[in-house]
Scaffold this motif. Structure first.
Motif, PDB file in Angstrom:
ATOM      1  N   UNK A  77       0.771  -1.171   0.243  1.00  0.00           N
ATOM      2  CA  UNK A  77      -0.033  -0.276  -0.360  1.00  0.00           C
ATOM      3  C   UNK A  77       1.125   1.339   0.381  1.00  0.00           C
ATOM      4  N   UNK A  78       1.638   1.133   1.094  1.00  0.00           N
ATOM      5  CA  UNK A  78       2.902   2.169   0.695  1.00  0.00           C
ATOM      6  C   UNK A  78       3.966   2.860  -0.709  1.00  0.00           C
ATOM      7  N   UNK A  79       3.664   1.675  -1.284  1.00  0.00           N
ATOM      8  CA  UNK A  79       4.366   1.393  -2.523  1.00  0.00           C
ATOM      9  C   UNK A  79       3.973   2.265  -3.879  1.00  0.00           C
ATOM     10  N   UNK A  80       1.839   2.045  -3.436  1.00  0.00           N
ATOM     11  CA  UNK A  80       1.046   2.241  -3.952  1.00  0.00           C
ATOM     12  C   UNK A  80       0.696   4.045  -4.200  1.00  0.00           C
ATOM     13  N   UNK A  81       0.931   4.224  -2.902  1.00  0.00           N
ATOM     14  CA  UNK A  81       1.498   5.943  -2.256  1.00  0.00           C
ATOM     15  C   UNK A  81       1.459   6.676  -2.870  1.00  0.00           C
ATOM     16  N   UNK A  82       3.610   5.846  -3.121  1.00  0.00           N
ATOM     17  CA  UNK A  82       4.661   7.087  -3.271  1.00  0.00           C
ATOM     18  C   UNK A  82       4.432   6.439  -4.838  1.00  0.00           C
ATOM     19  N   UNK A  83       3.977   6.091  -5.662  1.00  0.00           N
ATOM     20  CA  UNK A  83       3.018   5.678  -7.260  1.00  0.00           C
ATOM     21  C   UNK A  83       4.476   4.510  -7.865  1.00  0.00           C
ATOM     22  N   UNK A  84       5.462   3.703  -7.388  1.00  0.00           N
ATOM     23  CA  UNK A  84       5.908   2.772  -7.216  1.00  0.00           C
ATOM     24  C   UNK A  84       4.724   1.276  -7.977  1.00  0.00           C
ATOM     25  N   UNK A  85       4.256   0.704  -7.477  1.00  0.00           N
ATOM     26  CA  UNK A  85       3.627  -0.090  -7.115  1.00  0.00           C
ATOM     27  C   UNK A  85       2.839  -0.783  -8.460  1.00  0.00           C
ATOM     28  N   UNK A  86       2.567   0.502  -9.621  1.00  0.00           N
ATOM     29  CA  UNK A  86       2.776   0.646 -10.146  1.00  0.00           C
ATOM     30  C   UNK A  86       2.805   0.330 -11.578  1.00  0.00           C
ATOM     31  N   UNK A  87       4.380   0.795 -11.394  1.00  0.00           N
ATOM     32  CA  UNK A  87       5.620   0.217 -12.697  1.00  0.00           C
ATOM     33  C   UNK A  87       5.869  -0.604 -12.406  1.00  0.00           C
ATOM     34  N   UNK A  88       5.524  -1.512 -11.314  1.00  0.00           N
ATOM     35  CA  UNK A  88       5.540  -2.664 -12.024  1.00  0.00           C
ATOM     36  C   UNK A  88       4.520  -3.591 -12.758  1.00  0.00           C
ATOM     37  N   UNK A  89       5.052  -4.696 -14.040  1.00  0.00           N
ATOM     38  CA  UNK A  89       4.239  -5.657 -14.879  1.00  0.00           C
ATOM     39  C   UNK A  89       3.263  -5.776 -13.964  1.00  0.00           C
ATOM     40  N   UNK A  90       1.827  -6.607 -14.499  1.00  0.00           N
ATOM     41  CA  UNK A  90       0.930  -7.181 -13.492  1.00  0.00           C
ATOM     42  C   UNK A  90       0.830  -7.776 -13.450  1.00  0.00           C
ATOM     43  N   UNK A  91       1.812  -9.019 -13.697  1.00  0.00           N
ATOM     44  CA  UNK A  91       1.984 -10.494 -13.418  1.00  0.00           C
ATOM     45  C   UNK A  91       2.901 -10.149 -12.473  1.00  0.00           C
ATOM     46  N   UNK A  92       3.595  -9.330 -12.126  1.00  0.00           N
ATOM     47  CA  UNK A  92       5.172  -9.366 -11.139  1.00  0.00           C
ATOM     48  C   UNK A  92       3.995  -9.587  -9.801  1.00  0.00           C
ATOM     49  N   UNK A  93       3.261  -7.829  -9.932  1.00  0.00           N
ATOM     50  CA  UNK A  93       2.252  -6.999  -9.201  1.00  0.00           C
ATOM     51  C   UNK A  93       1.820  -8.399  -8.440  1.00  0.00           C
ATOM     52  N   UNK A  94       1.219  -9.593  -9.483  1.00  0.00           N
ATOM     53  CA  UNK A  94       0.061 -10.704  -9.280  1.00  0.00           C
ATOM     54  C   UNK A  94       0.531 -11.274  -8.518  1.00  0.00           C
ATOM     55  N   UNK A  95       2.067 -12.029  -8.777  1.00  0.00           N
ATOM     56  CA  UNK A  95       3.181 -12.788  -7.610  1.00  0.00           C
ATOM     57  C   UNK A  95       3.388 -11.687  -6.399  1.00  0.00           C
ATOM     58  N   UNK A  96       3.503 -10.694  -6.533  1.00  0.00           N
ATOM     59  CA  UNK A  96       3.870 -10.716  -4.988  1.00  0.00           C
ATOM     60  C   UNK A  96       2.744 -10.207  -4.245  1.00  0.00           C
TER      61      UNK A  96
END
Length: 209
Positions: A77-96
């Motif tokens: 959630x904090x990475x989302x706040x700082x705009x970094x989460x969306x920079x990851x590929x969707x598949x990588x985000x899903x796995x994490x």
């Protein structure tokens, strides 16, 4: 579960990541004379939580798994706040995002884990497990508090209450680690307590100035 050298290596790498984030955050905060929350803090936190969850899983330690499974998503959630989460590929985000759920579900459905084994680990006395769970709950509350505070502020920040909860929870986990004879938790939280105290001092100095 196996508690061999590779398992301890995973645990120490996780604690090294946690310590690195604190050192980096502390140095930056000392320079700016105020408590900062750099992006790298959350990235190291997420990776460290990932590895420490694996460590707790390998040691059949519910207290460790509980703490990491909750804070894991707060780091995201904090990475989302700082705009970094969306920079990851969707598949990588899903796995994490899905990793802890997939690991636990796989273990239960393949009979590698059951609730009795999880809560009746012969290496952990019942009172010690209760202490560990309470310690992890308090330690986890710091990030839930941080999350709610950041939601109100609409930005990622580490308020004073975060450091007091960190100090209280870490002190209890240190006691747990001594009785559990867990070098990973012992070393990690000995160092962490010093960082928490220093951040409390920085906070108070910032307010006075």
């Amino acid at each position: 579960m196996d508690s061999s050298l590779p398992v301890y290596v995973i645990g120490f790498i996780a604690q090294l990541l946690f310590s690195s984030r604190m050192i980096m955050q502390w140095i930056l905060s000392e320079k700016q004379k105020k408590v900062l929350t750099p992006i790298l803090f959350w990235e190291l936190s997420l990776l460290g939580a990932f590895l420490l969850f694996v460590y707790g899983y390998a040691r059949s330690d519910f207290a460790i798994m509980l703490g990491q499974s909750i804070t894991y998503f707060v780091y995201i959630r904090n990475l989302q706040f700082q705009g970094q989460w969306v920079k990851l590929h969707r598949f990588i985000r899903f796995l994490i995002f899905a990793f802890p759920i997939i690991l636990v579900a796989y273990s239960f459905f393949n009979n590698e884990y059951d609730l009795q084994k999880l809560f009746q680990n012969e290496a952990i006395w019942p009172w010690l497990l209760i202490l560990g769970i309470i310690a992890q709950i308090i330690f986890t509350l710091r990030f839930l508090y941080q999350w709610f505070y950041s939601e109100k502020q609409k930005k990622s920040t580490l308020p004073l209450g975060f450091w007091w909860l960190s100090l209280a929870g870490s002190s209890l986990i240190l006691i747990y680690a001594i009785f559990r004879k867990d070098p990973v938790l012992l070393i990690g939280h000995l160092f962490g307590i010093l960082m928490y105290i220093r951040n409390i001092i920085i906070h108070h100095n910032e307010v006075r100035e």
